[in-house]
Design an enzyme around this catalytic site. Structure first.
Site, PDB file in Angstrom:
ATOM      1  N   CYS B  86      30.378  37.281  57.882  1.00 59.35           N
ATOM      2  CA  CYS B  86      30.310  38.706  58.202  1.00 59.35           C
ATOM      3  C   CYS B  86      31.265  39.522  57.330  1.00 59.35           C
ATOM      4  O   CYS B  86      31.036  39.682  56.149  1.00 59.35           O
ATOM      5  CB  CYS B  86      30.554  38.916  59.701  1.00 59.35           C
ATOM      6  N   HIS B 203      27.174  34.894  62.747  1.00 61.09           N
ATOM      7  CA  HIS B 203      28.441  34.262  63.119  1.00 61.09           C
ATOM      8  C   HIS B 203      28.227  32.846  63.646  1.00 61.09           C
ATOM      9  O   HIS B 203      28.017  32.671  64.855  1.00 61.09           O
ATOM     10  CB  HIS B 203      29.134  35.095  64.202  1.00 61.09           C
ATOM     11  N   GLU B 205      30.472  30.696  64.190  1.00 60.19           N
ATOM     12  CA  GLU B 205      31.580  30.324  65.091  1.00 60.19           C
ATOM     13  C   GLU B 205      31.347  30.848  66.507  1.00 60.19           C
ATOM     14  O   GLU B 205      32.014  30.409  67.439  1.00 60.19           O
ATOM     15  CB  GLU B 205      32.912  30.836  64.524  1.00 60.19           C
TER      16      GLU B 205
END
Lengths: 109, 237
Positions: B86, B203, B205
């Site tokens: 990002c 994302h 994560e």
């Protein structure tokens, strides 16, 4: 010292979502006459007298603007007004910028 | 694997990355403040999401001038794996480590929702354990994820297999309706010519544990770990 006034905008043809949103707002307030809106940035920098325009161009090319999508013009280095908007010969690529960035030199650089 | 997570002023996904790498995947993680100038003893570097320097000037532009960035550049040029997520992707673009630029989302809205992306290339350390055409479900959260490259550069990127992910429908079809931000050709992630630097807007994560609704993001980190482990010299004796 001189104060340089730099205006940075998206190149013609590049989608300006912020400009579109501002245009919607103007229309919502009744300013139907507002046509295309382009939103940019304005930067003032004080520099020593006698700095050549090339110094400002380098600041724009390496950092203040993204040459892939933006163009710039400036005034304030001398008595001339907004005269810096001119096509320039291509320079070697500055450190930290991909080579593809400088291939498109249309616009106001 | 020992990974470094770079923290800029305004990063806000750094702890998520550290949590997944250290807590979920059991890896060694160094948290690297952007003011540092060296990256020593690291197998991989991650630039997390957030709003580094408040996105002043342009997203990622000021962060690209941080003291740590020459070390990140040297690490990348030496072939080290670098992942930008990002805002980290935006930093890599502004630093010139990845090709292209980001515009504001064409829909004039911040986009915060799960999307599907299709794996277009498995030649990167982050996708080598995946398969081409595999669909991942990951969240996005960005206002400037509209990937742009001038026509000649776009052709180069596509011809040299630097497009790693594209936004797609759940069944893998790359269609305009699946494009959340107006990115050219649905591009969600690109890599460097050598493949060792990858940037993506979604994302991973935030999708590495079942409790979060998707574990697809973990595959990207596991791929990286497997890549690093495969490069280690085999102990003799």
């Amino acid at each position: 010292m001189a104060t340089v006034r730099i205006i940075i905008t998206l190149k013609p043809g590049i989608l300006d979502a912020a400009g579109q949103a501002v245009r919607q707002g103007l229309h919502a307030l009744g300013y139907e006459q507002a046509g295309e809106v382009r939103v940019g940035r304005y930067v003032e920098i004080t520099v020593p007298d006698g700095l050549p325009p090339e110094g400002i161009h380098q600041m724009c090319e390496r950092f203040l603007a993204n040459p892939l999508i933006e163009q710039w013009r400036f005034e304030g280095l001398d008595a001339s007004s907004m005269a810096a908007s001119r096509p320039r010969a291509r320079r070697p690529r500055p450190e930290g910028r991909p080579s593809g960035r400088n291939t498109d030199q249309r616009g106001l650089h | 694997m020992r990974a470094g997570v770079v923290i800029f002023p305004g990063s806000n996904c750094d702890r998520d990355c550290v949590h997944v790498l250290r807590g979920v995947l059991g890896q060694d993680v160094a948290e690297v403040w952007h003011g540092e100038t060296a990256l020593e003893g690291l197998d991989a570097v991650i630039l997390p999401g957030g709003f580094a320097y408040g996105d002043y000037l342009r997203a990622g532009a000021v962060a690209a001038t941080s003291p740590i960035m020459p070390a990140v550049r040297a690490f990348a040029q030496a072939g080290g794996p670098v992942l930008g997520i990002c805002n980290g992707f935006q930093v890599l673009l502004e630093a010139g480590l990845l090709p292209g630029a980001m515009l504001r989302n064409h829909v004039q809205k911040f986009q915060c929702r799960p999307v599907h992306i299709r794996v277009e290339s498995t030649r990167t350390p982050f996708t080598r354990a995946l398969r081409e055409g595999q669909v991942l479900r990951l969240p996005i959260a960005h206002g400037e994820g509209n990937y742009y490259a001038p026509p000649a550069l776009l052709a180069t990127i596509q011809d040299s297999e630097q497009v790693v992910f594209r936004y797609c429908a759940p069944d893998g079809r790359v269609v305009p309706e699946a494009n959340p931000n107006g990115s050219l050709n649905n591009i969600a992630g690109v890599c460097s010519p050598g493949g060792n630097v990858l940037g993506l807007m979604p994302h991973p994560e935030r999708a590495s544990e079942a409790i979060l609704g998707s574990e697809d993001g973990r595959l990207i980190f596991e791929s990286l770990i497997a890549f690093v482990e495969s490069r280690r010299p085999v102990p003799v004796g």
